[in-house]
Design an enzyme around this catalytic site. Structure first.
Site, PDB file in Angstrom:
ATOM      1  N   THR A  14      25.491  44.028  28.915  1.00  0.00           N
ATOM      2  CA  THR A  14      24.539  44.279  30.005  1.00  0.00           C
ATOM      3  C   THR A  14      23.734  45.541  29.725  1.00  0.00           C
ATOM      4  OG1 THR A  14      26.163  43.278  31.487  1.00  0.00           O
ATOM      5  CG2 THR A  14      24.283  44.389  32.504  1.00  0.00           C
ATOM      6  N   LYS A  38      28.856  33.584  42.569  1.00  0.00           N
ATOM      7  CA  LYS A  38      29.379  34.964  42.600  1.00  0.00           C
ATOM      8  C   LYS A  38      30.610  34.989  43.486  1.00  0.00           C
ATOM      9  CE  LYS A  38      28.268  39.079  41.015  1.00  0.00           C
ATOM     10  NZ  LYS A  38      27.465  39.422  39.804  1.00  0.00           N
ATOM     11  N   GLY A  40      33.305  39.579  35.156  1.00  0.00           N
ATOM     12  CA  GLY A  40      33.429  40.866  35.847  1.00  0.00           C
ATOM     13  C   GLY A  40      32.174  41.257  36.612  1.00  0.00           C
ATOM     14  N   ASP A  41      32.319  42.274  37.430  1.00  0.00           N
ATOM     15  CA  ASP A  41      31.209  42.948  38.115  1.00  0.00           C
ATOM     16  C   ASP A  41      31.824  44.283  38.564  1.00  0.00           C
ATOM     17  OD1 ASP A  41      28.293  42.287  39.214  1.00  0.00           O
ATOM     18  OD2 ASP A  41      29.298  43.369  40.807  1.00  0.00           O
ATOM     19  N   ASN A  99      30.667  50.165  33.457  1.00  0.00           N
ATOM     20  CA  ASN A  99      30.384  49.353  32.272  1.00  0.00           C
ATOM     21  C   ASN A  99      28.888  49.355  31.914  1.00  0.00           C
ATOM     22  OD1 ASN A  99      29.385  46.358  31.518  1.00  0.00           O
ATOM     23  ND2 ASN A  99      31.237  46.862  30.384  1.00  0.00           N
ATOM     24  N   GLN A 136      21.723  35.420  40.959  1.00  0.00           N
ATOM     25  CA  GLN A 136      22.307  34.892  39.722  1.00  0.00           C
ATOM     26  C   GLN A 136      21.682  33.551  39.332  1.00  0.00           C
ATOM     27  OE1 GLN A 136      25.293  36.988  38.802  1.00  0.00           O
ATOM     28  NE2 GLN A 136      24.777  36.229  36.776  1.00  0.00           N
ATOM     29  N   SER A 142      27.990  36.203  28.253  1.00  0.00           N
ATOM     30  CA  SER A 142      29.049  35.346  28.804  1.00  0.00           C
ATOM     31  C   SER A 142      28.804  33.897  28.399  1.00  0.00           C
ATOM     32  CB  SER A 142      29.076  35.431  30.334  1.00  0.00           C
ATOM     33  OG  SER A 142      29.746  36.584  30.765  1.00  0.00           O
ATOM     34  N   LYS A 148      18.467  34.482  37.485  1.00  0.00           N
ATOM     35  CA  LYS A 148      18.810  35.241  36.277  1.00  0.00           C
ATOM     36  C   LYS A 148      19.346  34.296  35.203  1.00  0.00           C
ATOM     37  CE  LYS A 148      21.531  38.760  37.084  1.00  0.00           C
ATOM     38  NZ  LYS A 148      22.678  39.709  37.172  1.00  0.00           N
TER      39      LYS A 148
HETATM   40  P1  NDP Z   1      31.649  49.303  37.308  1.00  0.00           P
HETATM   41  O1  NDP Z   1      32.674  49.046  38.347  1.00  0.00           O
HETATM   42  O2  NDP Z   1      32.045  49.360  35.884  1.00  0.00           O
HETATM   43  O3  NDP Z   1      30.858  50.651  37.638  1.00  0.00           O
HETATM   44  C1  NDP Z   1      30.187  50.814  38.854  1.00  0.00           C
HETATM   45  C2  NDP Z   1      29.609  52.201  38.909  1.00  0.00           C
HETATM   46  O4  NDP Z   1      28.722  52.299  40.013  1.00  0.00           O
HETATM   47  C3  NDP Z   1      30.663  53.279  39.100  1.00  0.00           C
HETATM   48  O5  NDP Z   1      30.227  54.464  38.508  1.00  0.00           O
HETATM   49  C4  NDP Z   1      30.713  53.389  40.619  1.00  0.00           C
HETATM   50  O6  NDP Z   1      31.196  54.632  41.099  1.00  0.00           O
HETATM   51  C5  NDP Z   1      29.262  53.218  40.983  1.00  0.00           C
HETATM   52  N1  NDP Z   1      29.165  52.627  42.329  1.00  0.00           N
HETATM   53  C6  NDP Z   1      29.612  51.395  42.702  1.00  0.00           C
HETATM   54  N2  NDP Z   1      29.401  51.185  44.009  1.00  0.00           N
HETATM   55  C7  NDP Z   1      28.829  52.316  44.461  1.00  0.00           C
HETATM   56  C8  NDP Z   1      28.366  52.698  45.728  1.00  0.00           C
HETATM   57  N3  NDP Z   1      28.452  51.871  46.804  1.00  0.00           N
HETATM   58  N4  NDP Z   1      27.813  53.931  45.831  1.00  0.00           N
HETATM   59  C9  NDP Z   1      27.706  54.756  44.750  1.00  0.00           C
HETATM   60  N5  NDP Z   1      28.135  54.435  43.528  1.00  0.00           N
HETATM   61  C10 NDP Z   1      28.679  53.231  43.379  1.00  0.00           C
HETATM   62  O7  NDP Z   1      30.529  48.157  37.539  1.00  0.00           O
HETATM   63  P2  NDP Z   1      29.419  47.638  36.530  1.00  0.00           P
HETATM   64  O8  NDP Z   1      28.935  48.746  35.666  1.00  0.00           O
HETATM   65  O9  NDP Z   1      29.913  46.387  35.927  1.00  0.00           O
HETATM   66  O10 NDP Z   1      28.250  47.201  37.549  1.00  0.00           O
HETATM   67  C11 NDP Z   1      27.217  48.088  37.946  1.00  0.00           C
HETATM   68  C12 NDP Z   1      26.046  47.285  38.490  1.00  0.00           C
HETATM   69  O11 NDP Z   1      25.566  46.407  37.462  1.00  0.00           O
HETATM   70  C13 NDP Z   1      26.349  46.390  39.672  1.00  0.00           C
HETATM   71  O12 NDP Z   1      25.209  46.298  40.504  1.00  0.00           O
HETATM   72  C14 NDP Z   1      26.583  45.027  39.029  1.00  0.00           C
HETATM   73  O13 NDP Z   1      26.349  43.966  39.940  1.00  0.00           O
HETATM   74  C15 NDP Z   1      25.533  45.062  37.942  1.00  0.00           C
HETATM   75  N6  NDP Z   1      25.728  44.166  36.808  1.00  0.00           N
HETATM   76  C16 NDP Z   1      26.884  44.150  36.099  1.00  0.00           C
HETATM   77  C17 NDP Z   1      27.031  43.318  35.011  1.00  0.00           C
HETATM   78  C18 NDP Z   1      28.247  43.326  34.143  1.00  0.00           C
HETATM   79  O14 NDP Z   1      28.260  42.612  33.133  1.00  0.00           O
HETATM   80  N7  NDP Z   1      29.274  44.118  34.427  1.00  0.00           N
HETATM   81  C19 NDP Z   1      25.978  42.367  34.642  1.00  0.00           C
HETATM   82  C20 NDP Z   1      24.759  42.520  35.400  1.00  0.00           C
HETATM   83  C21 NDP Z   1      24.678  43.367  36.458  1.00  0.00           C
HETATM   84  P3  NDP Z   1      32.630  54.703  41.852  1.00  0.00           P
HETATM   85  O15 NDP Z   1      33.641  54.464  40.796  1.00  0.00           O
HETATM   86  O16 NDP Z   1      32.676  56.053  42.431  1.00  0.00           O
HETATM   87  O17 NDP Z   1      32.605  53.605  42.899  1.00  0.00           O
HETATM   88  O1  2IT Z   2      25.572  40.300  37.699  1.00  0.00           O
HETATM   89  C1  2IT Z   2      25.903  39.729  36.627  1.00  0.00           C
HETATM   90  O2  2IT Z   2      25.086  39.102  35.956  1.00  0.00           O
HETATM   91  C2  2IT Z   2      27.286  39.866  36.182  1.00  0.00           C
HETATM   92  N1  2IT Z   2      28.075  40.553  36.840  1.00  0.00           N
HETATM   93  C3  2IT Z   2      27.759  39.148  34.952  1.00  0.00           C
HETATM   94  C4  2IT Z   2      28.115  37.722  35.249  1.00  0.00           C
HETATM   95  C5  2IT Z   2      28.755  36.958  34.123  1.00  0.00           C
HETATM   96  O3  2IT Z   2      29.126  35.809  34.396  1.00  0.00           O
HETATM   97  O4  2IT Z   2      28.896  37.458  33.010  1.00  0.00           O
END
Ligand code: NDP
Ligand code: 2IT
Length: 446
Positions: free
Chosen positions: A210, A126, A165-166, A241, A111, A378, A114
């Site tokens: 994202t 984080k 969130g994450d 998401n 982060q 954000s 980034k």
């Molecule tokens: P969500 O919780 O909305 O979705 C996560 C998805 O990934 C679900 O479909 C979940 O399936 C799957 N998943 C999570 N962990 C595992 C695992 N160990 N094995 C297999 N599938 C898995 O999270 P986000 O979409 O927010 O985040 C997804 C990725 O993007 C993460 O790496 C996060 O760090 C990154 N990210 C998110 C940002 C954001 O703004 N939200 C910003 C930048 C990066 P299940 O429900 O079955 O666990």
């Molecule tokens: O991995 C990421 O960049 C995030 N989960 C978003 C972080 C944020 O502060 O919006």
């Protein structure tokens, strides 16, 4: 890794035993920093790398809460405040049973760079908990969030540390945490959390940011080879998401997204993912991707277990979690003629996969560049909160697009400048690092 970096790297590994993901993230950065350290001896003299790899503060706390059956449950909460040279600590919260210090540190470390790349005044941090939200009732989620925030509130603030969130933390969880923060502090500090609801300080486009940003970055990267997403077959993993809004933007640009997945398995939909149905199943009903297939009809199939990377596509966008795309998966994608891979998740490609993509010459974008649109928006939410303003969707989306294009071009130019044209990993790491390193030195022995 160049010789001038191995000593610092070995020390960091020895100081942080058992944190495999953190070691991996540090290595990915160190592997690319050789030329920048040689050109800037002041970074070595001032021990900048050692300082950046040591979090400014690490908070680990107990999260007690009561489940619906009246049983006491205990989880472990974390907030790693990694680096505030460029601004308040900024980064998401992850609720997932796999969370431990090594995961939060890898995410916090990524982060820093980034956030630096976004060009906004935000440091890196984080947090999260080893709490599993799957199968929990709304009341259980609320009580967990309230207990988590009861401790976290001691450490955060709009000028100090701003979580979001994450994985496992979306709008619902941010709402419960914001409510508890207000109650504890008696302050309407809108800028203490981002990803808020639109009527109470949230920003338009943050939900989509994202995934949208990832696709904007991918399109610009394709353009360097005279290509575009229009008409391309795309594999996306995950169904949360990031995956959902990457699907939305890719479809808008004429791409055909044919996969999604969750931890139970994956879906191939030959007709293209029906995003309205996927949103209905995942966002409203909090169901599984297998429920999507049951309702979709014959174009879609569900495969239990496995991964989407064996499906022949032109573009791969891993949007689920770390290390979900390994060397074998990379080999399968390459055999099937993939053109571009861009990370929506944080560190989804293993080192073997990254090496395979780089050797083959396909376009490859590391998450710290390609998924920066979420944290960038954000940052825009923080700006709106600070000025008590709220911007239109179009205005905010244009700002996001501008930031993603800048990140892309900065990575491209920096890679070129350091003798690795087309290597976005080198470009992202070096450009992200230099800003932080210079700020650390300018601010004295911090
Ligand atoms: P969500 O919780 O909305 O979705 C996560 C998805 O990934 C679900 O479909 C979940 O399936 C799957 N998943 C999570 N962990 C595992 C695992 N160990 N094995 C297999 N599938 C898995 O999270 P986000 O979409 O927010 O985040 C997804 C990725 O993007 C993460 O790496 C996060 O760090 C990154 N990210 C998110 C940002 C954001 O703004 N939200 C910003 C930048 C990066 P299940 O429900 O079955 O666990
Ligand atoms: O991995 C990421 O960049 C995030 N989960 C978003 C972080 C944020 O502060 O919006």
């Amino acid at each position: 890794m160049e010789a001038n970096l191995t000593q610092a790297y070995d020390q960091i590994i020895a100081r942080n035993p058992g944190e495999a993901e953190f070691h991996q993230a540090v290595r990915e950065v160190f592997d690319t920093l050789g030329p920048v350290m040689s050109r800037n001896p002041q970074y070595t003299e001032a021990a900048v790398l050692e300082r950046i790899c040591e979090p400014e503060r690490q908070i680990i706390f107990r999260v007690p809460w009561m489940d619906d059956a009246g049983r006491v449950q205990i989880n472990r909460g974390f907030r790693v405040e990694f680096n505030s040279a460029l601004g308040p600590y900024k980064g998401g919260l992850r609720f997932h049973p796999s969370v431990y210090l090594g995961i939060i540190k890898f995410l916090g470390f990524e982060q820093i760079f980034k956030n630096s790349l976004t060009g906004l005044p935000i440091g890196g941090g984080k947090g999260g908990a080893d709490f599993d939200p799957h199968g929990r009732s709304d009341g259980e989620i609320m009580r967990f969030c309230q207990s988590f925030m009861t401790e976290l509130a001691n450490h955060i603030g709009p000028q100090t540390d701003v979580p979001a969130g994450d994985i496992g933390v979306g709008g619902r969880e941010i709402g419960y945490m914001f409510g508890q923060y207000r109650r504890i502090t008696n302050r309407y500090d809108a800028g203490v959390l981002t990803g808020k609801g639109l009527t109470w300080g949230g920003s338009l486009v943050r939900t989509e940011a994202t995934g949208y940003g990832l696709v904007i970055f991918t399109e610009r990267m394709l353009r360097t080879r005279g290509l575009s997403l229009d008409g391309m077959r795309i594999a996306i993993s995950g169904s949360g998401n990031v995956a959902m809004y990457a699907t939305e933007k890719a479809q808008e640009l004429g791409g055909k997204v044919i996969t999604c997945s969750d931890s139970s398995g994956y879906v191939v939909d030959k007709a293209g993912i029906d995003l309205e149905l996927l949103k209905q199943v995942k966002e409203l009903e909090r169901g599984r991707v297998s429920d999507y297939v049951m309702r979709r009809g014959p174009s879609a199939t569900f495969v239990p277990g496995g991964s989407v990377w064996g499906v022949p596509v032109d573009v791969a966008l891993p949007c689920a979690t770390q290390n979900e795309l390994d060397g074998d998966a990379a080999a399968a994608l390459l055999t099937n003629g993939v053109t571009a891979v861009a990370e929506g998740a944080n560190m989804p490609c293993t080192p073997d996969a990254v090496t395979a993509f780089q050797k083959s010459g396909v376009l490859y974008a590391p998450g710290k560049a390609s998924n920066a649109g979420g944290v960038a928006t954000s940052g825009l939410e923080m700006q709106q909160n600070a000025s008590r303003d709220s911007w239109s969707f179009e205005y905010t989306e244009n700002k996001l697009a501008e930031i993603m294009k800048n990140i892309h071009d900065t990575c491209e130019q920096t890679a070129e400048e350091y003798g690795h044209p087309g290597d976005y990993m080198v470009g992202a790491n070096i450009a992200g690092f230099i800003k932080v390193a210079d700020a650390v030195i300018a601010q004295g022995l911090i």
